[in-house]
Design an enzyme around this catalytic site. Sequence first.
Site, PDB file in Angstrom:
ATOM      1  N   SER A  44       0.822  -1.213   0.000  1.00 40.21           N
ATOM      2  CA  SER A  44       0.000   0.000   0.000  1.00 40.21           C
ATOM      3  C   SER A  44       0.857   1.264   0.000  1.00 40.21           C
ATOM      4  O   SER A  44       0.412   2.308  -0.448  1.00 40.21           O
ATOM      5  CB  SER A  44      -0.968  -0.009   1.181  1.00 40.21           C
ATOM      6  OG  SER A  44      -0.552  -0.914   2.173  1.00 40.21           O
ATOM      7  N   TYR A  45       2.104   1.170   0.510  1.00 37.09           N
ATOM      8  CA  TYR A  45       2.934   2.365   0.597  1.00 37.09           C
ATOM      9  C   TYR A  45       4.223   2.244  -0.205  1.00 37.09           C
ATOM     10  O   TYR A  45       5.054   3.135  -0.168  1.00 37.09           O
ATOM     11  CB  TYR A  45       3.278   2.664   2.060  1.00 37.09           C
ATOM     12  CG  TYR A  45       2.044   2.744   2.887  1.00 37.09           C
ATOM     13  CD1 TYR A  45       1.263   3.890   2.870  1.00 37.09           C
ATOM     14  CD2 TYR A  45       1.602   1.641   3.622  1.00 37.09           C
ATOM     15  CE1 TYR A  45       0.085   3.963   3.574  1.00 37.09           C
ATOM     16  CE2 TYR A  45       0.419   1.708   4.334  1.00 37.09           C
ATOM     17  CZ  TYR A  45      -0.335   2.863   4.312  1.00 37.09           C
ATOM     18  OH  TYR A  45      -1.501   2.920   5.005  1.00 37.09           O
ATOM     19  N   LYS A  63      13.143  -1.241  -2.655  1.00 38.29           N
ATOM     20  CA  LYS A  63      11.814  -0.861  -2.177  1.00 38.29           C
ATOM     21  C   LYS A  63      11.692   0.648  -2.288  1.00 38.29           C
ATOM     22  O   LYS A  63      12.495   1.380  -1.713  1.00 38.29           O
ATOM     23  CB  LYS A  63      11.656  -1.321  -0.716  1.00 38.29           C
ATOM     24  CG  LYS A  63      10.263  -1.150  -0.156  1.00 38.29           C
ATOM     25  CD  LYS A  63      10.140  -1.907   1.162  1.00 38.29           C
ATOM     26  CE  LYS A  63       8.727  -1.877   1.715  1.00 38.29           C
ATOM     27  NZ  LYS A  63       8.551  -2.819   2.829  1.00 38.29           N
ATOM     28  N   LEU A 114      18.082  -9.295  -3.232  1.00 41.49           N
ATOM     29  CA  LEU A 114      17.077  -9.780  -4.170  1.00 41.49           C
ATOM     30  C   LEU A 114      16.825 -11.259  -3.893  1.00 41.49           C
ATOM     31  O   LEU A 114      17.749 -12.062  -3.880  1.00 41.49           O
ATOM     32  CB  LEU A 114      17.586  -9.606  -5.604  1.00 41.49           C
ATOM     33  CG  LEU A 114      16.711 -10.189  -6.700  1.00 41.49           C
ATOM     34  CD1 LEU A 114      15.380  -9.459  -6.791  1.00 41.49           C
ATOM     35  CD2 LEU A 114      17.436 -10.139  -8.046  1.00 41.49           C
ATOM     36  N   ASP A 158       4.628 -10.049  12.268  1.00 45.06           N
ATOM     37  CA  ASP A 158       3.764 -10.322  11.108  1.00 45.06           C
ATOM     38  C   ASP A 158       4.365 -11.440  10.257  1.00 45.06           C
ATOM     39  O   ASP A 158       4.382 -11.349   9.034  1.00 45.06           O
ATOM     40  CB  ASP A 158       3.549  -9.043  10.297  1.00 45.06           C
ATOM     41  CG  ASP A 158       2.338  -9.136   9.367  1.00 45.06           C
ATOM     42  OD1 ASP A 158       1.485 -10.035   9.559  1.00 45.06           O
ATOM     43  OD2 ASP A 158       2.243  -8.314   8.433  1.00 45.06           O
TER      44      ASP A 158
END
Length: 334
Positions: A44-45, A63, A114, A158
């Site tokens: 989302s960001y 990123k 990567l 998470d």
Amino acid sequence: EEWKDRGAAVSIQRHVDSNGNQTHRIVKKGVQDFNFGRTLGEGSYSTVLAATDRQTLTEYAIKVLDKRHIIKEKKVKYVNIEKNTLNRLGDHPGIVRLYYTFQDERSLYFVLDLATGGELLGFVKKLGSFDEECTRFYGAQILDAIEYMHSKGVIHRDLKPENVLLDDKMHVKITDFGTAKILDLPSQNRTSNTDGKTQLDRQEQDFANNIGIPDHERANSFVGTAEYVSPELLTDKSACKGSDLWAFGCIVFQLLAGRPPFKAGNEYQTFQKIVNLEYQFPPGFPGVARDLVERLLVLDPTKRLTIENIKSHPFFEGIVWGKQLWKQKAPRLK
Ligand code: ADE
């Protein structure tokens, strides 16, 4: 010539002026030093892109985070947590390494390992489930990485098969530390001053400067992905190291069963199942693995197996822990 300094990589440019004198200029790496390629993932960001260092031809995953969006959505602290956590965990084969960070007017850039194999979830979906040998190997690598991050005072919070990436050797690389919790480092990581006062080491100082958010503000606001959330997060709104081991139990179950243990039509119903410990093993689930999972999916986090207990559990019999685990050839997925 180049070296890496905790995420701030520089290259040395040598110049010879008109008088024949040599000068050196230290230049921080930036967007212009990379060729950007395919999109590896989108959040989302952020967007993760494959990229190549133009000088060294080394491939990375970069990123890219949109600054305006992050500020507008009040996610600055999570970006800081991710950067600081990755810097703290710089040296383990099972954790995605942060090499450089830089920014331009629009974006922040995190230059990462990567992981060409992509998400572990992709393989579970493609194959349906893993056999015991593959579950043992991937489970062992995930556990070894968890042990390392806990030893550095980081709780991931998470863990799930989407956040377990695989590299070109099909070895585990854990990613996505944006919602991690950073604990106070144990005393051996503090350096003593001449006047006897304990001084935070530099890395820790950076944390304090960068984050500057009291812990109680963070602890209550976060819930991870529904299916892997621990019961203590739902009932006490608190996560501990054991919360990662609950998620680990869910992952081991999922690799063998092909589905996570707690899954329902919506998040609320999933949470209900978790706090009531309502799950079932499918027929044919191996007995030793069942014993392990039953000792991890325990409502009281203090009663779950510890990492040491897990390592000596019969399910992991035959695994050589430590460095050797990362030199081993990954079993072929079937
Ligand atoms: N997707 C998200 N992060 C990634 C990485 N580091 N390597 C490959 N794919 C990714």
